[in-house]
Design an enzyme around this catalytic site. Sequence first.
Site, mmCIF file in Angstrom:
data_model
loop_
_atom_site.group_PDB
_atom_site.id
_atom_site.type_symbol
_atom_site.label_atom_id
_atom_site.label_comp_id
_atom_site.label_asym_id
_atom_site.label_seq_id
_atom_site.Cartn_x
_atom_site.Cartn_y
_atom_site.Cartn_z
ATOM 1 N N HIS A 89 0.825 -1.207 0.000
ATOM 2 C CA HIS A 89 0.000 0.000 0.000
ATOM 3 C C HIS A 89 0.861 1.260 0.000
ATOM 4 O O HIS A 89 0.581 2.210 -0.703
ATOM 5 C CB HIS A 89 -0.945 0.012 1.206
ATOM 6 C CG HIS A 89 -2.240 -0.675 0.929
ATOM 7 N ND1 HIS A 89 -2.344 -2.041 0.880
ATOM 8 C CD2 HIS A 89 -3.472 -0.195 0.639
ATOM 9 C CE1 HIS A 89 -3.597 -2.367 0.590
ATOM 10 N NE2 HIS A 89 -4.303 -1.262 0.444
ATOM 11 N N LYS A 111 -10.084 -8.174 7.883
ATOM 12 C CA LYS A 111 -10.771 -8.476 9.139
ATOM 13 C C LYS A 111 -10.589 -7.284 10.061
ATOM 14 O O LYS A 111 -9.574 -6.611 10.009
ATOM 15 C CB LYS A 111 -10.210 -9.748 9.779
ATOM 16 C CG LYS A 111 -8.739 -9.616 10.147
ATOM 17 C CD LYS A 111 -8.290 -10.651 11.144
ATOM 18 C CE LYS A 111 -6.784 -10.707 11.268
ATOM 19 N NZ LYS A 111 -6.263 -10.327 12.573
#
Lengths: 252, 184
Positions: free
Chosen positions: B38, B103
Amino acid sequence: MEGLQKAFKQETSLIGRDVIQQLIMNANIAHAEQVPICQDTGFAVVFVELGQDVQIVGGDFYEAINEGVKKGYTEGYLRSSIVNHPILRKNTGDNTPAVIHTKIVSGDQLRLIVAPKGGGSENMSAVKMLKPSDGVEGIKKFVVEVVRAAGPNPCPPVIVGVGIGGTFEKAAQLSKEALLRNLGEKSKYHDIARLEEELFKEINKLGIGPQGLGGITTALAVHVEIFATHIASLPVAVNINCHAARHKEAVL
Amino acid sequence: MNRIRLTTPLTDAVAEQLQIGQQVLINGIIYTGRDAAHQRLIELIEQDQELPFELEGQVIYYVGPSPARPGRVIGSAGPTTSGRMDRYAPKLYALGIKATIGKGRRDAAVIRAIKQYKGIYLAVVGGAAALIARSIKEAGIIAFPDLGPEAIYRLVVEDFPAIVINDATGGDLYNESIKNYSMT
């Protein structure tokens, strides 16, 4: 696995039961296909109990442990999750180095406990230096708050390791050692076993449930370890483990 | 439970139909990315350079798989904690990413971006990594191989099971479901 099966029977949330069932299926697949339960195969944490009559020859002991970790992770197709420097962050490629805790004990045996620790649950852990006047209520409040704040992140249902006493770093180490205990095995001290039971009930009232999707199974167990402490201090550490308590030991 | 079948890339219309708590089965191509990937994606965007994949309508899965045994497509491949990608996610939703999968909770800025850009955030069962890997049919590294497990993989998935946590109306499944069971 027994812990999950018990939780499956008790859980009242439908989605919670569905999640637990998936975790049980996952464990079965992992066993049958010889693949890891979780892609995060952890930081290799190794607890060494070295008998004082043992002499180690033929090389550096810590190098040998790291060589074992390298071999195990590479040949076992386990993930390399370790970067060499906390800021520069280059993956070491073989999951070394291990975190090694050594204790000298009596006798002539060498006991090694390997407890790979996942990053997601480790990140949700915390240490706090309470005041002695905070007492048992303060301890309970802090532990429950850490689990509440972690919410769905550490892959609940979790195993909660608590270390109380000692110094700042001693409490943290006790909380990790608490995770090594067999699931649900009680403390040998009656008052601490009672505290474990109370914490277990409080945590499961949070409603977080399996994967944070709601339910009565937030923790599978709470284990507390204690140590003597300073007259001024009440250190408390909470180390959270996901539902997979992976550890293996060998005695040489 | 009734599961909704989705095919990637996703459109605004599809994302807008989905509601928290719905279970979906994802089919098609999805891309992996964790912390290090990222950071590099955002650097490429800031420098106006070409990205390893076109973002429009795509799905990013926050995962760093374990290595594949010989003859296997992939090792274990469960979700990592999404919150660590919160810093980067709003920008990616703004540039066309429709869904992220991981999650755990997202922060307020991500939840706002999901609403503003008509996206969704999905969770898969953390720790069910061997089970999840069964729905991954192809896997190949398309960028940043030096990052090891953090490289960007292109995955082809079939009926990859996930649940909607945050939807385009601003809903949050974690808040709703915990409320139902909290006794404190």
